[in-house]
Write an enzyme that holds these catalytic residues in place. Structure first.
Site, PDB file in Angstrom:
ATOM      1  N   PRO A  90       0.715  -1.137   0.150  1.00 46.78           N
ATOM      2  CA  PRO A  90      -0.057  -0.012  -0.018  1.00 46.78           C
ATOM      3  C   PRO A  90       0.882   1.243  -0.070  1.00 46.78           C
ATOM      4  O   PRO A  90       1.570   1.643   1.306  1.00 46.78           O
ATOM      5  CB  PRO A  90      -0.690  -0.161   1.235  1.00 46.78           C
ATOM      6  CG  PRO A  90      -0.819  -1.676   1.269  1.00 46.78           C
ATOM      7  CD  PRO A  90       0.731  -2.233   0.835  1.00 46.78           C
ATOM      8  N   GLU A  91       0.530   1.781  -0.706  1.00 48.93           N
ATOM      9  CA  GLU A  91       1.508   3.484  -0.720  1.00 48.93           C
ATOM     10  C   GLU A  91       0.749   4.336  -0.400  1.00 48.93           C
ATOM     11  O   GLU A  91      -0.200   3.985   1.040  1.00 48.93           O
ATOM     12  CB  GLU A  91       1.037   4.010  -2.386  1.00 48.93           C
ATOM     13  CG  GLU A  91       1.988   2.580  -3.583  1.00 48.93           C
ATOM     14  CD  GLU A  91       2.422   3.011  -4.734  1.00 48.93           C
ATOM     15  OE1 GLU A  91       2.862   4.079  -5.146  1.00 48.93           O
ATOM     16  OE2 GLU A  91       3.345   2.722  -5.095  1.00 48.93           O
TER      17      GLU A  91
END
Length: 287
Positions: free
Chosen positions: A2-3
Site C-alpha cells: 500500500p502506498e
C-alpha cells in the site's frame, strides 16, 4: 505494498471509529509480525484513549492519552477491519480470519463498542509504541522528507534536494529523504502526467519543470485518495470499499499498450530502476 493514498484511505476510515474512543478488550494472537510486538503491548494500550490519528509517509500514527503513539505499518497485506468489514479489498484479497488476524480490540465510544481487528497474511507489517514527544526523532521518521501533500513540499524544495544530482528523477522521488511517502505507482503516474522522462537526472530538471512536477504529484495523490486508493493485490481500506484509481492508470502496468496521450502513437515501455518496474511513454516523456 500500500502506498500513501491507500494508507490515507485507511486512516480516514479509522478516524471516526477510533478518535475519542477508549481501547478495551485487547487481544494479541502472536508475538510478532515483521518484528516483535512492543514489550507489554496489550498492557500499554489497554484503557488508553485515541486522541488523533495521523499519517506520516506510509505509517499510521494513533496518539494516545497515555503519552505514547501507536505506530502501524501495513506492509504488503496488512489491513484493519471494523466490525468484521474490511477497509477496502484487493482483486486477490488476502485471508483475514482465523490465524491471519493477529490482534483485535474494542473501541468504546459514546456507549458503543466497535470491534477492530488487524490481519496480515504475509506478516510484513509491524507495530510500535513510541513516546509521542519523541516520534519525530525516532529512527523510523528522523531524516524523512516533507509530506507531498503538506506545506513543506514545493518546487523550491525539489530544486534544493535535487541540485547536482546525477541519480534519475524516478529513483530520487522514491528516496524517502527527499519526499516522504511517494511510492512506485504514483511516481510513474506523476512523471507521465508531467511529461518528464523517468530516466533524466534529477539535477537536470529546470525550475518550470519542477513547478509542473510538484503540482502534478499533489494532483495524482489527491485523485487517488478521492478514488479510495488503488486495489492491486492485498490492500483493503477501512470501510469494506474497493479503491478504483487503478482503473485510471495512464501508464502503470500498461507495458506494450498504446499511450493514452492525445495524438500520441507511442507504446508504454517498462524498464527496471532501483529494483522497481518503471512504466512510461518514450514518445511523450522525453529528456
Amino acid at each position: 505494498m500500500p502506498e500513501l493514498p491507500e494508507v490515507e484511505t485507511v486512516r480516514r476510515g479509522l478516524e471516526p471509529v477510533l478518535v475519542g474512543a477508549r481501547l478495551t478488550r485487547l487481544r494479541q494472537n502472536r508475538p510478532d509480525l515483521r518484528f516483535p510486538f512492543p514489550d507489554r503491548f496489550v498492557e500499554r494500550l489497554e484503557g488508553g484513549s485515541v486522541e488523533r490519528i495521523d499519517r506520516r509517509a506510509k505509517y499510521l500514527l494513533a496518539a494516545l492519552s497515555t503519552g505514547e503513539t501507536w505506530v502501524t505499518h501495513l506492509g504488503m497485506t496488512g489491513r484493519f477491519t471494523v466490525d468484521g468489514e474490511q477497509l477496502g479489498e484487493f482483486e486477490e484479497p488476502a485471508p483475514i480470519a482465523g490465524k491471519h488476524e493477529h490482534m483485535s480490540f474494542c473501541a468504546l465510544k459514546d456507549g458503543r463498542a466497535t470491534r477492530v481487528g488487524f490481519a496480515d497474511a504475509r506478516r510484513f507489517g509491524f507495530m510500535g509504541l513510541i513516546p509521542t514527544d519523541q516520534v519525530e526523532t525516532h529512527p523510523w521518521f528522523v531524516g524523512m522528507g516533507p509530506e507531498p501533500l503538506g506545506n513543506g513540499f514545493s518546487a523550491a524544495h525539489l530544486a534544493e534536494v535535487f541540485d547536482g544530482k546525477k541519480q534519475t528523477i524516478k529513483v530520487s522521488l522514491l528516496d524517502q529523504r527527499n519526499v516522504a511517502g511517494l511510492g512506485n505507482i504514483y511516481v510513474c503516474e506523476a512523471l507521465y502526467r508531467a511529461r518528464i522522462s523517468p530516466l533524466i537526472a534529477a539535477g537536470k530538471l529546470s525550475k518550470p519543470r519542477l513547478e509542473t512536477l510538484a503540482a502534478v504529484i499533489r494532483d495524482v495523490l489527491n485523485d487517488a485518495i478521492a478514488a479510495g486508493g488503488s486495489t492491486l493485490k492485498d490492500f483493503a481500506n477501512a470501510e469494506g470499499g474497493q479503491g478504483y484509481f487503478q482503473h485510471r492508470f495512464d501508464v502503470y502496468g500498461r507495458e506494450g499498450k498504446p499511450c493514452l496521450g492525445e495524438g500520441c502513437t507511442g507504446l508504454v515501455k517498462r524498464v527496471v530502476q532501483g529494483g522497481r518496474s518503471t512504466f512510461y511513454c518514450p514518445s511523450c516523456q522525453r529528456r
